[in-house]
Design an enzyme around this catalytic site. Structure first.
Site, PDB file in Angstrom:
ATOM      1  N   SER A 119       0.822  -1.200   0.000  1.00  0.00           N
ATOM      2  CA  SER A 119       0.000   0.000   0.000  1.00  0.00           C
ATOM      3  C   SER A 119       0.865   1.262   0.000  1.00  0.00           C
ATOM      4  O   SER A 119       1.623   1.502  -0.934  1.00  0.00           O
ATOM      5  CB  SER A 119      -0.963  -0.023   1.191  1.00  0.00           C
ATOM      6  OG  SER A 119      -1.950   0.960   1.066  1.00  0.00           O
TER       7      SER A 119
ATOM      8  N   ASP B  25      -3.335   6.573  -3.143  1.00  0.00           N
ATOM      9  CA  ASP B  25      -2.064   6.040  -2.672  1.00  0.00           C
ATOM     10  C   ASP B  25      -1.574   5.008  -3.693  1.00  0.00           C
ATOM     11  O   ASP B  25      -2.258   4.739  -4.689  1.00  0.00           O
ATOM     12  CB  ASP B  25      -2.201   5.478  -1.257  1.00  0.00           C
ATOM     13  CG  ASP B  25      -3.047   4.221  -1.178  1.00  0.00           C
ATOM     14  OD1 ASP B  25      -3.858   4.000  -2.092  1.00  0.00           O
ATOM     15  OD2 ASP B  25      -2.915   3.465  -0.199  1.00  0.00           O
TER      16      ASP B  25
ATOM     17  N   ASP C  42      -1.411   1.785  -4.178  1.00  0.00           N
ATOM     18  CA  ASP C  42      -2.237   0.665  -4.646  1.00  0.00           C
ATOM     19  C   ASP C  42      -3.691   1.074  -4.841  1.00  0.00           C
ATOM     20  O   ASP C  42      -4.559   0.240  -5.097  1.00  0.00           O
ATOM     21  CB  ASP C  42      -2.125  -0.546  -3.716  1.00  0.00           C
ATOM     22  CG  ASP C  42      -2.765  -0.323  -2.357  1.00  0.00           C
ATOM     23  OD1 ASP C  42      -2.764   0.828  -1.877  1.00  0.00           O
ATOM     24  OD2 ASP C  42      -3.268  -1.298  -1.761  1.00  0.00           O
TER      25      ASP C  42
ATOM     26  N   ASP D  21      -6.135   2.098  -2.976  1.00  0.00           N
ATOM     27  CA  ASP D  21      -7.253   1.761  -2.102  1.00  0.00           C
ATOM     28  C   ASP D  21      -7.608   2.907  -1.160  1.00  0.00           C
ATOM     29  O   ASP D  21      -8.607   2.829  -0.440  1.00  0.00           O
ATOM     30  CB  ASP D  21      -7.001   0.462  -1.327  1.00  0.00           C
ATOM     31  CG  ASP D  21      -5.861   0.545  -0.322  1.00  0.00           C
ATOM     32  OD1 ASP D  21      -5.106   1.545  -0.341  1.00  0.00           O
ATOM     33  OD2 ASP D  21      -5.717  -0.401   0.478  1.00  0.00           O
TER      34      ASP D  21
END
Length: 648
Positions: A242, A395, A397, A399
């Site tokens: 992440s 961000d 990734d 999510d």
């Protein structure tokens, strides 16, 4: 070291060992850090720094995790453990899976990924290009009956079977994949080694007789969460860290069936961890069966996600002419988001070009988290240059979602909204949409217990139920009847019919819809915030934390607070203290104290789950924004005094 298939980490460890053998103190300390413990598998899966050692993310650890998860999936499906009995029926059709499992030595020969694959951070070419099939309909994409995990309606048409060359390399030593084998879907982002870890996992899942489906290229985490439900999978794995630092990577696990594609919660995490520990104790990962018989998803699953997400908020007339800035923070969000914008009818943003494409080294930011100071500086610079009305950031990734608006009072003329501000606006939107259907029965809004209590006020206003959960979307996503959920750390679940996890892309579409509707009547996002305050009251939040060198200090402070409850904070009496040690009402047990003050303010005290910190989450409600700001400032001063009094 001998079992590590990665030449880079072998060389790295050899150098540390050589230095330690001649008495280098730093090398000895480094070895202790690498091998003194094992990277723990929990509800968040695995996450840690890349490198050699049991306390690092590497191909050995990932192989053990994949084999442990495979054993858990087989166990849950009522299948015999690998090596104890042959599956009763083999797949007859090569298009639905391989006939045989490759022996470990053949897998090693077939897996000729170069050692330097870990260096460039690029995974775009790791899987074959998809195409040729008819695209899935939005209805197929939007939901999968949780009670029926049968893959037949979707999976065969939406994957490319292993090539004949791959299947020809298989050996006959281990029986092959069952016709009705549980499906495991694997996704990966653009971080260093993400593609390698994903490929290793796919081979190990297939080697365990499971139907392994690898997503076609690096993609956002929400696409993997979507794919778990779309394929009727038993489980899913997303290789990502992440918004962690550049040298980190991670391994997130989702469960299908009754879990509806949510992240794991106890007892599943402990059961999987026990299987992983058993695999690690057995020794060499070279004995773990592997197969080249995994399948690769076609782009149809991505198309289905795009269709479902564009439908969250098709562009209204007010979207025309909107000038806005977007940054992917060197992550994987842009390619998917850009197609959704086109489908939904929104104007393209002005991109932060230097951060638009995936780059696992994150060269323009020290820490690729939109919440971190400086992370959005390039976005603000671009916004000032272009006269933008709005900044949206994902961000790495994709999510999480960050939003910023022009503000003359802010440094540089731009202010990033807090996660609570965005969450309350999106919750307001969701509650209105449910109310407009004329049936609010069973529908709910949910947020983590450390997020703004304003969401409960919104839910009650529209006649919806409300649920406060422990932190993390593994809990939020499980709230009964959830129509929307959020947590203050920039996570939002706006489309629970298709994704049971935080989704920064669908949240971005929802925000664009709200902004565009407001523009249609001459209003701005700042006006929407003011309208919210007028209707529900002005809520303000803050956070005070203390970082410690000795983690035991956190336990001592929590124990002292439990033994002697504070009588007041910032001169306001403490009315009630909720201790979640043994659970509270519908909340499961947690190391959390919740203090309610006489004026309605709230202080929540909990240890950080990822850092050596004790955190205090502060929330107030004022008559207007100025009153709320004064109240939260006073409460923050009181919280700092409380920490000092109790040993912080």
């Amino acid at each position: 070291m001998a079992q590590d298939p990665d030449g880079q980490t072998r060389s790295e460890l050899r150098a540390v060992i050589d230095a330690a053998e001649v008495g280098d103190a730093d090398a000895l300390s480094d070895l202790e850090d690498r091998f003194g413990t094992r990277l723990a598998f929990g509800t968040a899966g695995l996450r840690g720094a890349l490198g050699a050692g049991t306390n690092r993310m590497n191909r050995v650890l990932v192989a053990q995790a994949a084999a442990g998860l495979a054993a858990y999936v087989r166990e849950q499906a009522g299948l015999e453990p690998i090596g104890t009995a042959a599956p009763a029926a083999l797949a007859d059709d090569a298009e639905s899976g391989p006939d045989e499992i490759v022996a470990p030595d053949q897998a090693a020969a077939a897996d000729e990924q170069p050692d330097d694959s870990a260096e460039d951070g690029s995974a775009a070419e790791a899987a074959p290009e998809a195409g040729g099939e008819e695209p899935a309909t939005p209805d197929e994409a939007s939901s999968v009956d949780a009670a029926s995990a049968a893959p037949e309606p979707t999976a065969p048409e939406l994957t490319e079977a292993p090539s004949e060359d791959a299947l020809a390399a298989e050996g006959a030593e281990v029986p092959g994949i069952l016709d009705d084998a549980p499906i495991v879907v694997i996704g990966y982002d653009g971080r260093r080694n993400s593609d390698v870890f994903a490929r290793d996992s796919a081979e190990i899942f297939a080697g365990a007789g499971l139907r392994a489906i690898l997503l076609p290229r690096l993609l956002p985490t929400p696409v993997l969460a979507f794919a778990v439900r779309h394929f009727g999978a038993a489980a899913g794995v997303m290789v990502t860290a992440s918004h962690n630092p550049p040298d980190d990577n991670g391994y997130k696990v989702y469960l299908g069936g009754a879990d509806e594609g949510s992240q794991i919660v106890p007892p599943a995490d402990g059961d999987i961890a026990a299987h992983i520990d058993r695999v690690a104790a057995e020794g060499d990962i070279g004995t773990i069966p592997r197969s080249l018989g995994f399948e690769t998803a076609t782009d149809d699953v991505v198309d289905a996600y795009i269709a479902a997400t564009a439908a969250v908020a098709p562009a209204p007339e007010g979207a025309a002419g909107l000038t806005w800035v977007y940054t992917a923070m060197h992550g994987v969000g842009w390619q998917t988001l850009s197609r959704i914008l086109e489908t939904a009818g929104y104007p393209e943003p002005v991109p932060v070009t230097a951060q638009l494409e995936p780059d696992g080294s994150f060269p323009t930011v020290a820490f690729p988290n939109p919440e971190e100071p400086g992370a959005m500086d390039l976005s603000f610079e671009t916004a000032r240059e272009t006269g933008a009305e709005l900044v949206i950031a994902n961000d790495p990734d994709a999510d999480r979602l960050a939003v910023a608006i022009p503000d003359e009072a802010a440094d540089g003329g731009w202010r990033r909204l807090t996660g609570n501000e965005i969450g309350l606006l999106l919750g307001w939107r969701a509650a209105r949409l449910v109310a407009e259907t004329g049936d609010t029965s069973g529908a709910s809004l949910a947020c983590s217990l450390v997020s703004s209590p304003g969401l409960q006020t919104v839910a009650e206003h529209y006649g919806l139920a409300f649920h406060a959960t422990l932190t993390g979307f593994k809990w939020i996503s499980r709230a009964p009847g959830i129509a929307f959920g959020f947590e203050e750390a920039l996570g939002y679940l706006v489309n629970p019919g298709t994704v049971r996890d935080k989704d920064g892309i669908s949240a971005a579409v929802a925000i664009l819809g709200m902004v565009s509707e407001a523009r249609g009547r001459g209003a701005t996002l700042a006006d929407l915030l003011a309208e919210f305050d007028e209707l529900f009251g002005a809520f303000a939040s803050d956070q005070v934390s203390v970082r410690v060198d000795d983690v035991s200090q956190i336990g001592r402070i929590m124990a002292a607070l439990r033994e002697r409850h504070p009588e007041s904070i910032a001169g306001v009496a403490v009315d009630r203290v909720d201790d979640l040690t043994d659970g509270y009402e519908d909340l499961p047990p947690g190391d959390v104290l919740r203090l309610w003050l006489a004026d309605g303010s709230r202080v929540i005290v909990r240890p950080s789950g990822t850092e050596p910190k004790l955190k205090l989450y502060l929330d107030v409600r004022g008559e207007d924004r100025g009153d709320a700001a004064a109240r939260i400032a006073a409460l923050a001063d009181g919280a700092r005094a409380l920490l000092a009094e109790y040993g912080g």
